[in-house]
Design an enzyme around this catalytic site. Structure first.
Site, short mmCIF file in Angstrom:
data_model
loop_
_atom_site.label_atom_id
_atom_site.label_comp_id
_atom_site.label_asym_id
_atom_site.label_seq_id
_atom_site.Cartn_x
_atom_site.Cartn_y
_atom_site.Cartn_z
N HIS A 18 0.85 -1.20 0.00
CA HIS A 18 0.00 0.00 0.00
C HIS A 18 0.89 1.26 0.00
O HIS A 18 0.62 2.22 -0.72
CB HIS A 18 -0.86 0.07 1.27
N LYS A 42 -17.79 -6.16 7.76
CA LYS A 42 -16.55 -6.91 7.65
C LYS A 42 -15.78 -6.81 8.96
O LYS A 42 -15.54 -5.69 9.45
CB LYS A 42 -15.71 -6.32 6.50
N ARG A 94 -2.18 -6.31 -8.30
CA ARG A 94 -1.07 -7.22 -8.01
C ARG A 94 -0.94 -8.31 -9.06
O ARG A 94 0.03 -8.41 -9.76
CB ARG A 94 -1.24 -7.85 -6.62
N SER A 132 -2.89 -7.54 3.16
CA SER A 132 -3.13 -7.41 4.60
C SER A 132 -3.48 -8.77 5.19
O SER A 132 -3.03 -9.11 6.29
CB SER A 132 -4.29 -6.44 4.87
P1 ADP Z 1 -9.87 -3.56 -0.35
O1 ADP Z 1 -10.59 -4.28 0.75
O2 ADP Z 1 -10.61 -2.36 -0.86
O3 ADP Z 1 -9.34 -4.41 -1.45
P2 ADP Z 1 -7.13 -3.33 0.58
O4 ADP Z 1 -6.64 -2.55 1.74
O5 ADP Z 1 -6.95 -4.79 0.62
O6 ADP Z 1 -8.65 -2.90 0.43
O7 ADP Z 1 -6.46 -2.79 -0.77
C1 ADP Z 1 -6.61 -1.47 -1.19
C2 ADP Z 1 -6.00 -1.31 -2.57
O8 ADP Z 1 -4.60 -1.51 -2.51
C3 ADP Z 1 -6.52 -2.31 -3.61
O9 ADP Z 1 -6.59 -1.68 -4.87
C4 ADP Z 1 -5.46 -3.38 -3.63
O10 ADP Z 1 -5.41 -4.04 -4.88
C5 ADP Z 1 -4.21 -2.52 -3.42
N1 ADP Z 1 -3.12 -3.30 -2.84
C6 ADP Z 1 -3.15 -4.10 -1.76
N2 ADP Z 1 -1.95 -4.70 -1.55
C7 ADP Z 1 -1.14 -4.24 -2.54
C8 ADP Z 1 0.22 -4.50 -2.90
N3 ADP Z 1 0.98 -5.36 -2.22
N4 ADP Z 1 0.72 -3.89 -4.00
C9 ADP Z 1 -0.06 -3.05 -4.72
N5 ADP Z 1 -1.34 -2.77 -4.45
C10 ADP Z 1 -1.89 -3.35 -3.37
#
Ligand code: ADP
Length: 169
Positions: A18, A42, A94, A132
């Site tokens: 992130h 959630k 990803r 996460s």
């Molecule tokens: P959500 O529940 O909305 O998917 P996340 O916190 O899991 O929320 O992810 C938010 C955004 O960040 C999403 O677009 C996800 O694809 C992106 N993201 C998560 N992990 C990574 C990573 N390791 N590299 C690039 N983008 C990421």
């Protein structure tokens, strides 16, 4: 023109993947709002306030980023975008597995508000496996997870692991 972008997500917790997207977005757009989704349905490890604070601290740790703000929101993302007067959504991609869901969200948001544009940033190779949930999973089984997350998040997770009552799941 002032280009303001919204980077939405759960950030439970924020990872280095992130942070990389935040860092790169901040150098493209004039202003970036990291929008932490409050989803009551959630279950989350960290509360919305904790997630916002951890993001702020992680951004602070980098020192170089001056044009990023962190806020929370609930409800429709397009409504939040309108409220913030932004028509740009940033999402990270990803692997192929992200594609279907991300495409669906982008199309729905476009349908809800035609002015909204979703920008995808490809994950850096080294973070392409990082999420996460995988961090929480490794941590819950006692694996080393320090390299996946900013330092302040690590400290907070250790505290939570020791505290026990909420557990990590
Ligand atoms: P959500 O529940 O909305 O998917 P996340 O916190 O899991 O929320 O992810 C938010 C955004 O960040 C999403 O677009 C996800 O694809 C992106 N993201 C998560 N992990 C990574 C990573 N390791 N590299 C690039 N983008 C990421």
């Amino acid at each position: 023109m002032n280009m303001k972008a919204i980077y939405p997500g759960s950030f439970d917790p924020v990872t280095k993947g992130h942070m990389d997207i935040i860092h790169r977005s901040a150098s493209i757009f004039d202003e970036v709002i990291v929008a932490v989704l409050e989803n009551k349905r959630k279950e989350s490890l960290f509360t919305i306030q904790e997630r916002v604070k951890l993001l702020q601290q992680s951004i602070g740790e980098l020192h170089t980023i001056k044009n990023v703000k962190v806020e929370s929101f609930s409800g429709l993302l397009v409504d939040f975008c309108r409220q913030k007067k932004s028509n740009i959504i940033i999402r990270g991609l990803r692997a192929v597995s992200d594609y279907e869901y991300e495409m669906q969200m982008a199309l729905v948001n476009k349908q809800l508000d035609d002015d909204i544009e979703t920008f995808f940033l490809a994950s850096r190779g080294e973070y392409a496996y990082l999420s996460s949930s995988i961090v929480k999973e490794v941590a819950s089984f006692g694996g080393e997870f320090k390299d996946f997350i900013p330092e302040c998040v690590y400290d907070k997770m250790i505290e939570r692991l020791k505290g026990g009552q909420d557990g990590i799941n």
